[in-house]
Design a protein around this motif. Sequence first.
Motif, PDB file in Angstrom:
ATOM      1  N   LEU A   1      27.372   5.309 -22.753  1.00 16.92           N
ATOM      2  CA  LEU A   1      26.749   6.399 -22.415  1.00 16.92           C
ATOM      3  C   LEU A   1      27.204   7.643 -22.470  1.00 16.92           C
TER       4      LEU A   1
ATOM      5  N   GLU B   1      24.065   6.915 -26.730  1.00 23.48           N
ATOM      6  CA  GLU B   1      24.518   5.723 -26.342  1.00 23.48           C
ATOM      7  C   GLU B   1      24.590   4.797 -27.409  1.00 23.48           C
TER       8      GLU B   1
ATOM      9  N   VAL C   1      20.520  11.541 -20.951  1.00 19.53           N
ATOM     10  CA  VAL C   1      21.472  10.932 -21.835  1.00 19.53           C
ATOM     11  C   VAL C   1      21.411  11.314 -23.371  1.00 19.53           C
TER      12      VAL C   1
ATOM     13  N   LYS D   1      22.007  -0.041 -18.420  1.00 19.33           N
ATOM     14  CA  LYS D   1      22.055   1.409 -18.563  1.00 19.33           C
ATOM     15  C   LYS D   1      21.380   1.675 -17.437  1.00 19.33           C
TER      16      LYS D   1
ATOM     17  N   ASP E   1      28.963  -1.330 -23.111  1.00 16.34           N
ATOM     18  CA  ASP E   1      28.043  -0.136 -23.293  1.00 16.34           C
ATOM     19  C   ASP E   1      28.813   1.160 -22.989  1.00 16.34           C
TER      20      ASP E   1
END
Length: 452
Positions: free
Chosen positions: A311, A394, A391, A374, A309
């Motif tokens: 961000l 993502e 953010v 997250k 993942d």
Amino acid sequence: MSDLNEKICIIGGGPAGLSAAMYLEQKGYKNYAVLEKNDHVGGKCNSPHYNGRRYEMGAIMGVPSYYAVHDVEKFAGITHDGPQLNRNYKDKNGNVIEPFEPKKNLLKIPRLMKMKSQVKKLGEILETKYKGYDINGHRGVSEGRYDGYAVTPEREKVSGVNPNLKDLAMPFNKFCALNGVELTQDIWIGPFTAFGYGYFDEIPAAYVLKYLDFQTTMNFVKCNLWTWKEGTQYIWEQLNEHLCNKARLNCDITAVERKDNKVYVTVNGETEEYDKIIVTSPLQFLPDYFDATEDEKYLFSKIDYERYDVLAVETKPEDHPEISYYVFDNMTPERYGHLMVYYRRWRDDKNQVITTYALRNHTGDPEIPYEKCKETVLEDLKNMKNPASNVVNENSWYYFPHVNSEEYANGWYEKVEGMQGNLNTYYAGEVMSFGDMDETAEYSRELVDRFF
């Protein structure tokens, strides 16, 4: 004898697919089509814009031994003109540390000296005991042989028998223990686990060492790195612009049927006829739309992947990190789901995003839900004293497709390579080599050389 008029379908407009097109074109093939499902090319080389500059959501950098990427640069008339990279280190509590500096770690001097000795030893045994370890792709490794191109500027064709290569099927931590070089994992973990390729207790050594061969690792250690001002995606955008047949975007492929020595591809509701097809998209999903054989269904069901993942976050100017940071404490299986590295691309401007990277799966443990990961990463940024204010972007990637040690040792690659060309179908992309842009491009080069 090759038929340069053959009509060839290439599925996927990432580094593997576009490189396949380039190498085919250089060999004289012009009747090819690259079909890409997204509205852009580049795959995991993804460089969105923010505040007039591009940042990275996928691949970040290269090294001088990225010879296939250099092929692309020459073909497209570009070069690695991006910002110089550097990094520092923090512990899980956000304290800056210098783990490799003896003067700052007097109590660790014996360990650091031992690690330095083991790194030298690993370099020596890779060149001798494991000769052939760094050949692109995995063909023959489980049988104790190597066959492919050397990782040199000339990339000469080499082959040979080396039974020791079978050791590469075992997890990297066991490989290191077998050879008495356990401490080398302290060096290899940064550019491997932090970059989303899994943990050393689960990933076969072959993947680690084919990506991080000795010269590549030393380039990472010395920060002898390539970047691109317009991002890694720009490499593939420019390659696409220079191909005689640009990738067709927004392609929804719903069926592939192979019969009568032809390949029929249904894309956006229309069926197109080809002579051959090269699949560079994830092979794990091939049976979802292909008339897959039993062998294809079985072998591709063995593919696993990382849940990696990313961000992109804004910070307040006073909270912006002065440099990129590795968090080694969070690169262990016990801390999966935590922030492992965060990246500041432009050193001259605090009005930019920083990107964060985390793995949320580990073999034998439950997968951490995306939102939970997250939340953990954002909390970790607070601990790092660089809290996010917003953010911006993502992504959760289908990342680093691979097979486990058992499947590797049982000849998964030999079986898949043995199917190359059956039903006029060829397999390329990440799982056939490794999940970085150079390895996938280099594999496409070899595929074209072998079969076209």
